[in-house]
Every structure is written in structure tokens, then in C-alpha cells.
Design a protein around this motif. Sequence first.
Motif, mmCIF file in Angstrom:
data_model
loop_
_atom_site.group_PDB
_atom_site.id
_atom_site.type_symbol
_atom_site.label_atom_id
_atom_site.label_comp_id
_atom_site.label_asym_id
_atom_site.label_seq_id
_atom_site.Cartn_x
_atom_site.Cartn_y
_atom_site.Cartn_z
ATOM 1 N N ILE A 1 0.845 -1.204 0.000
ATOM 2 C CA ILE A 1 0.000 0.000 0.000
ATOM 3 C C ILE A 1 0.874 1.246 0.000
ATOM 4 O O ILE A 1 1.711 1.442 0.897
ATOM 5 N N ARG A 2 0.688 2.085 -0.995
ATOM 6 C CA ARG A 2 1.473 3.331 -1.081
ATOM 7 C C ARG A 2 0.581 4.528 -0.739
ATOM 8 O O ARG A 2 -0.604 4.554 -1.075
ATOM 9 N N VAL A 3 1.206 5.514 -0.111
ATOM 10 C CA VAL A 3 0.540 6.786 0.193
ATOM 11 C C VAL A 3 1.527 7.867 -0.244
ATOM 12 O O VAL A 3 2.737 7.686 -0.035
ATOM 13 N N PRO A 4 1.067 8.963 -0.858
ATOM 14 C CA PRO A 4 2.030 10.013 -1.216
ATOM 15 C C PRO A 4 2.831 10.418 0.019
ATOM 16 O O PRO A 4 2.296 10.446 1.133
ATOM 17 N N ASN A 5 4.083 10.722 -0.197
ATOM 18 C CA ASN A 5 4.977 11.026 0.922
ATOM 19 C C ASN A 5 4.980 12.525 1.214
ATOM 20 O O ASN A 5 5.560 13.315 0.483
ATOM 21 N N GLY A 6 4.292 12.893 2.290
ATOM 22 C CA GLY A 6 4.150 14.317 2.625
ATOM 23 C C GLY A 6 5.299 14.886 3.428
ATOM 24 O O GLY A 6 5.199 16.015 3.948
ATOM 25 N N ASP A 7 6.396 14.135 3.522
ATOM 26 C CA ASP A 7 7.579 14.590 4.252
ATOM 27 C C ASP A 7 8.192 15.807 3.534
ATOM 28 O O ASP A 7 8.453 15.771 2.330
ATOM 29 N N LEU A 8 8.399 16.886 4.287
ATOM 30 C CA LEU A 8 8.901 18.132 3.678
ATOM 31 C C LEU A 8 10.254 17.945 2.999
ATOM 32 O O LEU A 8 10.552 18.584 1.982
ATOM 33 N N ALA A 9 11.075 17.044 3.534
ATOM 34 C CA ALA A 9 12.445 16.890 3.030
ATOM 35 C C ALA A 9 12.479 16.402 1.585
ATOM 36 O O ALA A 9 13.414 16.723 0.836
ATOM 37 N N THR A 10 11.456 15.643 1.172
ATOM 38 C CA THR A 10 11.494 15.045 -0.178
ATOM 39 C C THR A 10 10.313 15.503 -1.047
ATOM 40 O O THR A 10 9.988 14.879 -2.056
ATOM 41 N N LEU A 11 9.728 16.613 -0.641
ATOM 42 C CA LEU A 11 8.482 17.055 -1.264
ATOM 43 C C LEU A 11 8.607 17.330 -2.771
ATOM 44 O O LEU A 11 7.688 17.066 -3.544
ATOM 45 N N GLU A 12 9.782 17.846 -3.144
ATOM 46 C CA GLU A 12 9.946 18.256 -4.540
ATOM 47 C C GLU A 12 9.739 17.095 -5.518
ATOM 48 O O GLU A 12 9.210 17.293 -6.610
ATOM 49 N N THR A 13 10.152 15.913 -5.115
ATOM 50 C CA THR A 13 10.051 14.768 -6.031
ATOM 51 C C THR A 13 8.917 13.809 -5.638
ATOM 52 O O THR A 13 8.719 12.795 -6.298
ATOM 53 N N ALA A 14 8.190 14.150 -4.575
ATOM 54 C CA ALA A 14 7.180 13.204 -4.075
ATOM 55 C C ALA A 14 6.098 12.917 -5.122
ATOM 56 O O ALA A 14 5.650 11.780 -5.265
ATOM 57 N N GLY A 15 5.683 13.932 -5.866
ATOM 58 C CA GLY A 15 4.628 13.748 -6.862
ATOM 59 C C GLY A 15 5.087 12.856 -8.001
ATOM 60 O O GLY A 15 4.406 11.882 -8.361
#
Length: 261
Positions: A100-114
Motif C-alpha cells: 500500500i502506497r501513500v504520497p509522501n508528505g515529508d517536507l524533506a522530499t516534497l519536490e520529487t514526491a509527486g
Amino acid sequence: MAEVVVLESETDAGILAAASIRRLISQKPDAVLGLATGSTPMSTYRALAESLRADPLDVSRVRGFALDEYVGLPAGHPESYRAVITRDAVEPLGLTPGNIRVPNGDLATLETAGSDYEAAIRAAGGVDVQILGIGRTGHVGFNEPGSSFASLTRVKTLTEKTRIDNARFFMSPDDVPIHCLTQGLGTIRRARHLILLAFGEEKAEAIAGAIEGPVTSSSPGSVIQLHPHVTVLVDEAAASRLTNLDYYRYAYANKPAWQVV
Ligand code: PGA
């Protein structure tokens, strides 16, 4: 046109949605589910859990992608959608957490999370069935009015109305994050089947806009009019502003036996 089914209760809608998802999993044991959070999908998760208890089916290979996630909540926050999906869907359905994947809302990796999320959906072969709720603003996922129909998973700013609606899950309205990561309307359009659920009078306007309004980014739910396979399951209150209600009832009453939801 979307198939619109008006049901007596939220429970009945959940049973119908769950039957459709169960049929998919029995045909494709590693099916990819698009998982929504919030109050709306709860009757579906409950009915599916009940059905799996009564008549077990191997769901260990089922994969899932959440629609959205808040940005910047600390890991393990009980209202992060990772936590909500785990509590509301993964555990009761007995899904394999690692699938199960959930978008990663961690600020450190936000730029590439999408883009990472889009790549993961592509690698999984796309979403087979996407469960959707709709917000009072007309949003699906967290695609607020103005969202492009071509948009992919990215950071969005929540409207004040959505933050107020979601404040019930937090200690204080100010605790609701302002930003989120959400699958785009373009991502949602790629799912092979959409099941949109809505219950209650407060959803009636958004549902009418989605099904019968103009196709416009001002009414993000209207993206369903561009999709070839959509099932809308609503109660009487959510259906109350639909103009063509008689036709939807007539079509469903005369639905050929060989057609399934
Ligand atoms: P709800 O939210 O299911 O909690 O009503 C739906 C949505 O905002 O998409």
C-alpha cells in the motif's frame, strides 16, 4: 455517461461498491485499488471486510494507492492519511501493508514526491478501480476548484472550506495542514474504473455539478464526464439536486442482467 445509482442508504451503497471490488479481486488477485480516505468510503470498507470474513478470498497480493496525503504532519500522526488508510482499510481488509502506497508528505522530499508517486502507479500497471468521495467544494482527491484536468500528483493548497470540513479530525482547525499532496485529475482519469460515492444533502450540489454540470475545472468532480467507466453511488439526499434523476432510476431498474457495476 456515468452510471448513477440512487440507494436507500450509505450501507447499501457500500455493499454495492464492495461487491464490485470483490469481483475485481477474484478475477485479478493482484488488483490495484485506489483508496480514498474520509467518511465516505467507510461503508465500502466495512462491507468488503464483512464479505471477506463471511467468504474469505486471498487479498495478500492486492496493491493500493491512496489518493492524497497532508504535507508536513509528523510521521505516525494519527490523522496522516498513511495512518487513516492503515486503520480504515489495510487492517480491516487484511491487506499487505507493504503493498500500500501513500504520497509522501515529508517536507524533506516534497519536490520529487509527486513524480515518484506517479512512477510507482505506472510501475504497478495503473489503478484498476479508484474509490472516490467528493468534497463540498466539488474536489475529488484534494483537487480543489481550478485544478487542471491534466494534473498529476503534486502539492496543492487546501481551501479554507476543506480545512474547516476536516477540522473535525484535529484538535483545532488551525492544526489542519494548509498543503497536501494529491493525485491529479489526470491521474484519476487514468484509473480504469471510478466509483464515486456521496451521501447527505451537503454533497448534493457537488454531485449535481459533477454529473450534470458543465465540464469545468471549477467543478473538479466533473472530470468523471470525461471518463469511460464511472459508477456513482449516492443516497437520496446527495441525489436531490439531480435533474435527470428519473432517467437514472429507470436505467438502473432496466439494467441488463449481463451488466455488472
Ligand atoms: P468526506 O470527504 O468523505 O469526509 O465527506 C470527502 C472529500 O472531501 O473528498
